[in-house]
Design an enzyme around this catalytic site. Structure first.
Site, PDB file in Angstrom:
ATOM      1  N   GLU A 116      -4.365   8.443  -7.423  1.00  8.13           N
ATOM      2  CA  GLU A 116      -4.285   8.496  -5.969  1.00  8.13           C
ATOM      3  C   GLU A 116      -3.614   9.801  -5.550  1.00  8.13           C
ATOM      4  O   GLU A 116      -2.551  10.124  -6.095  1.00  8.13           O
ATOM      5  CB  GLU A 116      -3.471   7.324  -5.404  1.00  8.13           C
ATOM      6  CG  GLU A 116      -3.458   7.356  -3.890  1.00  8.13           C
ATOM      7  CD  GLU A 116      -2.609   6.250  -3.250  1.00  8.13           C
ATOM      8  OE1 GLU A 116      -2.041   5.424  -3.977  1.00  8.13           O
ATOM      9  OE2 GLU A 116      -2.534   6.257  -2.019  1.00  8.13           O
ATOM     10  N   GLY A 255       7.121   7.159  -6.765  1.00  6.92           N
ATOM     11  CA  GLY A 255       7.833   6.001  -7.293  1.00  6.92           C
ATOM     12  C   GLY A 255       6.975   5.194  -8.259  1.00  6.92           C
ATOM     13  O   GLY A 255       7.370   4.920  -9.384  1.00  6.92           O
ATOM     14  N   MET A 257       2.624   3.353  -8.789  1.00  8.15           N
ATOM     15  CA  MET A 257       1.228   3.366  -8.366  1.00  8.15           C
ATOM     16  C   MET A 257       0.571   2.030  -8.663  1.00  8.15           C
ATOM     17  O   MET A 257       0.668   1.505  -9.774  1.00  8.15           O
ATOM     18  CB  MET A 257       0.511   4.510  -9.105  1.00  8.15           C
ATOM     19  CG  MET A 257      -0.948   4.639  -8.759  1.00  8.15           C
ATOM     20  SD  MET A 257      -1.193   5.019  -6.997  1.00  8.15           S
ATOM     21  CE  MET A 257      -2.716   4.144  -6.706  1.00  8.15           C
ATOM     22  N   HIS A 291       6.462  -3.944  -3.743  1.00  6.74           N
ATOM     23  CA  HIS A 291       5.541  -3.064  -3.010  1.00  6.74           C
ATOM     24  C   HIS A 291       4.212  -2.928  -3.759  1.00  6.74           C
ATOM     25  O   HIS A 291       3.137  -3.156  -3.185  1.00  6.74           O
ATOM     26  CB  HIS A 291       6.200  -1.698  -2.812  1.00  6.74           C
ATOM     27  CG  HIS A 291       5.358  -0.700  -2.087  1.00  6.74           C
ATOM     28  ND1 HIS A 291       5.440  -0.500  -0.730  1.00  6.74           N
ATOM     29  CD2 HIS A 291       4.407   0.151  -2.525  1.00  6.74           C
ATOM     30  CE1 HIS A 291       4.573   0.423  -0.371  1.00  6.74           C
ATOM     31  NE2 HIS A 291       3.928   0.852  -1.451  1.00  6.74           N
ATOM     32  N   GLU A 292       4.299  -2.564  -5.032  1.00  7.24           N
ATOM     33  CA  GLU A 292       3.054  -2.339  -5.784  1.00  7.24           C
ATOM     34  C   GLU A 292       2.290  -3.651  -5.959  1.00  7.24           C
ATOM     35  O   GLU A 292       1.069  -3.679  -5.901  1.00  7.24           O
ATOM     36  CB  GLU A 292       3.340  -1.688  -7.139  1.00  7.24           C
ATOM     37  CG  GLU A 292       4.161  -0.400  -7.078  1.00  7.24           C
ATOM     38  CD  GLU A 292       3.655   0.641  -6.095  1.00  7.24           C
ATOM     39  OE1 GLU A 292       2.445   0.658  -5.805  1.00  7.24           O
ATOM     40  OE2 GLU A 292       4.481   1.441  -5.585  1.00  7.24           O
ATOM     41  N   GLU A 314      -0.348   1.656   3.323  1.00  7.91           N
ATOM     42  CA  GLU A 314       1.067   1.909   3.042  1.00  7.91           C
ATOM     43  C   GLU A 314       1.983   1.281   4.096  1.00  7.91           C
ATOM     44  O   GLU A 314       2.991   0.673   3.768  1.00  7.91           O
ATOM     45  CB  GLU A 314       1.339   3.410   2.901  1.00  7.91           C
ATOM     46  CG  GLU A 314       0.648   4.049   1.698  1.00  7.91           C
ATOM     47  CD  GLU A 314       0.989   3.393   0.360  1.00  7.91           C
ATOM     48  OE1 GLU A 314       1.973   2.633   0.281  1.00  7.91           O
ATOM     49  OE2 GLU A 314       0.245   3.620  -0.613  1.00  7.91           O
TER      50      GLU A 314
HETATM   51  N1  ARG Z   1       0.222   4.425  -3.540  1.00  9.69           N
HETATM   52  C1  ARG Z   1       1.476   4.742  -4.150  1.00  9.69           C
HETATM   53  C2  ARG Z   1       2.492   3.842  -3.472  1.00  9.69           C
HETATM   54  O1  ARG Z   1       2.986   4.079  -2.419  1.00  9.69           O
HETATM   55  C3  ARG Z   1       1.876   6.154  -4.013  1.00  9.69           C
HETATM   56  C4  ARG Z   1       0.973   7.136  -4.662  1.00  9.69           C
HETATM   57  C5  ARG Z   1       1.240   8.493  -4.181  1.00  9.69           C
HETATM   58  N2  ARG Z   1       0.663   9.484  -5.003  1.00  9.69           N
HETATM   59  C6  ARG Z   1       0.613  10.768  -4.674  1.00  9.69           C
HETATM   60  N3  ARG Z   1       0.079  11.595  -5.515  1.00  9.69           N
HETATM   61  N4  ARG Z   1       1.058  11.234  -3.578  1.00  9.69           N
HETATM   62  O2  ARG Z   1       2.727   2.793  -3.880  1.00  9.69           O
HETATM   63 ZN    ZN Z   2       2.323   2.078  -1.504  1.00  7.75          ZN
END
Ligand code: ARG
Ligand code: ZN
Length: 853
Positions: A116, A255, A257, A291-292, A314
């Site tokens: 991501e 943090g 993924m 969160h994840e 998010e």
């Molecule tokens: N989706 C992830 C989270 O907030 C964050 C990933 C962000 N990655 C990045 N390369 N900016 O749980």
């Molecule tokens: Zn997230």
């Protein structure tokens, strides 16, 4: 190039299945991928790829001659592709040299992925955009020295390849976008557990990490089980796969993924032990796990149509993890913590050149938009809608969202539509919150008329106009309030049902709210629980805020009253006496019933937050001195309290409960003020606390005072700490961080820290331990040398790790508010970066910085 939301086009081809074959070797990795593609719209078949060496491409089983496709730095176009086709590519990549931590890369001795938002195109050619959902089958092959080979979904086959290599094959039954693909190869230990869903489905839970850290995974495992249950109970969401795997990696830009069924976590967000982690990091582990996990529904099963919608997943998921965290500490303290980080990070961001709406309408580099605004303001918008609907109706709305959009890639409009239709309440007026930048200011005035026994509250809103955005429209702002009787300190009843709280909806520029049958001049407590992400400007007397500090029954607003008073003292030069008197009576009372809340009542706005409220002629030295004067006054005024309460808070065996956390937090806060006040023996106590500590919170809290106040033994204790934790990377991060955050640290000391043998530019946690903590010292940052330190790092990281480089540069975003000649000097340092950087992340941030002022 700048990409615009308004230019969104649906994909030309869909992908029903992708078969990946990834063969990892020490000096290269070969990736073969086979895509079953179907035309959805007119246009060309374009696959995205970056830094890939194309070895072969086939269409429907035959090799393609170079004349049948075109290849450039970012795309592979198959000319004249039929409506249904199989596209097979083979590429060579180099994860062993990938320092950008995007795509497939090597961290420590293991291989892992971060896809991501746009990392998958660094693994293979693919329509790498979130609205292309496919079923993935992954074959992973590596040397036997990497016994753990993981990918998303179910393990369907494993075996040897000759004598020294082996493979696994994984199949993920759910359709997912490419950014949720993950794989891991390493030599990892695993902690196993299981959870049975409300549907009766058993789920195997596995956390993978280096063998030496396996005992530090129990906190995360418990948090995972708690999160799974919580999502069932609060949103009716059960987990869908047979397994849920989490892998800890030490080199990670963010943090964690939420890859489908195979989360990859920064070690800092998964490992926890009392000896090596502070209470804050232990808490962060739990909330990140939540969160994840919550992303499985808000992000994975329902994903984003395009990256402009990032706040859809998010914002909603942060709101969900914040709500979960209410069960880990009191909801009041949870809200205090969330609001203080909102104010210090998001309000500051929104006040500077990087200000953007929660849903931006254009970007150059999407990696630059994983911001406090997208995450935290995004969460506030969902919270406001939830507040307005109430628990039951909000649940009807979210049920409708999951019912309508499961398996789809959707937009913010789809969320608002579902919440509105499911709850039966029209929420469309919240849409502009997603598209307008800037922090609204709510101004209020209350007038009491004794004759009519009427209290009239006038509220108005103003939203800062930002360059390149249309004139802002009024927003719906829920203002939760209570009224208090000044004589008795009791909240007033606002209706016949005995309610003492109500939510006023401020929808227009200015509105008047009238309260009848009020027997005496009340004191209004506004924006309870921070019911909207706004700055509040009410014409209180300082005495009235002091009253609320003492009598508010809403813990959050008790804290907020203190913060408002403090902001007046620090920003408007108000006298501190009302605050000090109120603190003197309130703190001991709160400390005896709720030490955690008491510790938060001692929060003093940070220098960075104060700076975010000063738009010109900012003098870091003057802000420091005002704040120090106040802190000294607090320290002196409550001297007896510090001594008494430190003695009343002995070190006891470690417990991971909010009560025990509260005692530790209060003890450290008290120790800090006692050290400042020069209470006899404070530093001796600190030294003893360091030695007797049963956990990191106690040890670090003590060490901080020894270092900040240059206690005689501070060097010895620092050396002791280093020795104790030499092989514990996360604890060594704390060691770096503590020294980097020392208020009087000089740039020389910071430079020396960054030359320490354990400093490592390849490990973002280590880099941030210095850059993030040093940033809390504006007096040293805002000097030519301080700014140069950040600029140099951004330049070094531009090629090595642009995501990190861009973040580091953002520390300087408010340079233009500085007083002269500092302003010109710092600007010259920033301008020195011009032409020296090439990554889109750093270049975009630099351009935004230069535009400011
Ligand atoms: N989706 C992830 C989270 O907030 C964050 C990933 C962000 N990655 C990045 N390369 N900016 O749980
Ligand atoms: Zn997230």
């Amino acid at each position: 190039p700048t990409i615009y939301l308004k230019d969104y086009q649906p994909p030309v081809f869909g992908v029903s299945t992708i078969d990946l074959d990834i063969r990892i070797h020490e000096t290269e990795t070969l990736v073969v991928s086979t895509l079953e593609m179907q035309r959805l719209h007119a246009g060309e078949l374009v696959l995205l790829g970056r830094d890939l060496e194309l070895l072969n491409v086939q269409l429907n089983g035959s090799d393609l001659a170079p004349s049948s496709y075109s290849l450039d730095k970012e795309t592979l176009t198959i000319l004249n592709a039929p409506d249904q086709c199989t596209v097979k590519t083979e590429v060579r990549i180099h994860p062993e040299n990938n320092t950008q931590l995007e795509g497939l890369y090597k961290s420590g001795g293991m291989y892992c992925t971060q896809n991501e938002p746009e990392g998958f195109r660094k693994i293979t050619f693919f329509p790498d955009r979130p609205d292309v959902l496919a079923v993935y089958t992954t074959r992973l092959e590596a040397d036997n020295q990497y016994p753990t080979l993981l990918a998303n979904g179910n393990l369907i086959e494993a075996g040897q390849v000759g004598g020294d290599r082996h493979y696994t094959i994984w199949q993920d039954p759910t359709k997912k976008p490419s950014y949720l693909f993950a794989c891991v190869a390493g030599d990892l230990a695993v902690l196993k557990d299981s959870f049975t869903t409300m549907e009766g489905k058993p789920v195997a839970l596995e956390i993978y990490t280096e063998e030496k850290d396996i005992e530090k995974c129990h906190v995360a495992m418990q948090a995972l089980k708690d999160s799974m249950l919580w999502d069932e109970e609060h949103y009716g969401r059960a987990y869908d796969l047979d397994n849920y795997m989490i892998v800890a990696v030490s080199q990670f830009n963010m943090g964690a993924m939420e890859n489908k069924g195979l989360n990859i976590f920064n070690t800092s967000c998964v490992l926890s032990s009392p000896e090596t982690s502070t209470d804050a990091s232990n808490f962060y582990v739990k909330s990140t796990i939540a969160h994840e996990y919550f992303h499985n529904w808000t992000g994975n099963r329902i994903t984003c149509r395009d990256w402009f919608q990032l706040c859809l997943k998010e914002g909603f998921t942060v709101f969900r993890d914040q709500s979960f965290s209410d069960t880990l500490q009191s909801p009041a303290v949870q809200r205090i913590d969330d609001v203080s980080s909102l104010k210090s990070a998001q309000f500051a961001e929104d006040a500077g050149p990087l200000s953007h709406p929660p849903r931006p309408d254009h970007f150059v580099e999407i990696n630059n938009f994983y911001t406090a605004t997208v995450y935290d303001k995004g969460a506030e918008i969902v919270r406001m809608m939830a507040t307005l609907l109430g628990e039951e109706n909000f649940r009807l709305g979210t049920d409708e969202y999951f019912r309508r959009h499961d398996g789809e890639a959707v937009t913010v409009e789809d969320l608002i539509g579902s919440l509105s239709d499911g709850s039966g309440t029209d929420l469309w007026n919240f849409l502009p919150w997603y598209s307008q930048p800037g922090t609204p200011v709510v101004t209020g005035q209350g007038i009491y008329d004794a004759e009519t026994r009427r209290y009239t509250l006038t509220l108005s809103q103003s939203i800062p106009k930002k360059p390149n955005y249309p004139a802002p429209q009024p927003l719906p702002i829920p203002v939760k309030i209570a009224l208090f009787n000044q004589q008795t300190g009791q909240p007033l009843l606002l209706d016949a049902q005995g309610e003492t709280e109500t939510v006023l909806m401020l929808n227009q520029s200015k509105q008047v709210f009238v309260f009848e049958h009020i027997s005496s001049q009340p004191i209004v407590s506004l924006l309870r629980d921070f019911s909207a992400p706004v700055l509040l400007n009410f014409d209180y007397q300082d005495q009235e805020l002091a009253f609320l500090m003492q009598y508010e029954t809403n813990g959050f607003n008790q804290w907020q009253a203190a913060q408002q008073l403090l902001e007046r003292i620090l920003l408007q030069g108000h006298d501190a006496s009302a605050y000090l008197e109120a603190l003197l009576v309130t703190l001991p009372k709160v400390a005896s019933v709720d030490p955690l809340l008491a510790s938060r009542l001692l929060d003093i706005p940070t220098e960075t937050f104060i700076a975010s409220r000063i738009d010109s002629n900012y003098d870091p030295v003057a802000v420091r001195s005002t704040r120090e004067t106040l802190m000294n006054a607090i320290a002196a005024e409550l001297k007896d309290f510090w001594s008494a309460s430190y003695a009343a808070l002995p070190i006891v065996p470690y417990a991971d409960t909010s009560e025990a956390m509260g005692q530790r937090a209060l003890r450290n806060a008290v120790l800090a003020f006692a050290s400042r006040a020069g209470v006899a023996d404070a530093l001796t106590h600190a030294s003893q606390q360091y030695d007797a500590a049963v956990c990191m919170t106690e040890r670090l809290g003590a060490l901080r005072q020894l270092v900040n106040y240059d206690a005689v033994d501070h060097d010895a204790k620092l050396a002791d700490f280093y020795q104790r934790f030499e092989n514990e990377a996360l604890a060594i991060d704390l060691w770096f961080g503590l020294q980097a955050s020392k208020p009087n640290a000089t740039i020389g000391e910071i430079t020396r820290l960054s030359q320490h043998p354990q400093f490592d530019l390849n490990t973002p946690n280590r880099v941030r331990s210095i850059t993030g903590n040093f940033a809390t010292n504006p007096v040293a940052v805002w000097t030519t040398e301080g700014a140069q330190f950040y600029v140099n790092l951004a330049k070094t990281l531009d090629a090595k790790n642009p995501i990190l480089g861009s973040r580091i540069l953002q520390v300087l975003s408010r340079w233009y508010t500085l007083k002269e000649p500092l302003r010109t000097q710092v600007k010259a340092v920033i301008d020195g970066l011009q032409g020296q950087v090439t990554s889109s992340s750093v270049v975009e941030t630099l351009a935004n910085l230069q535009k400011a002022g």
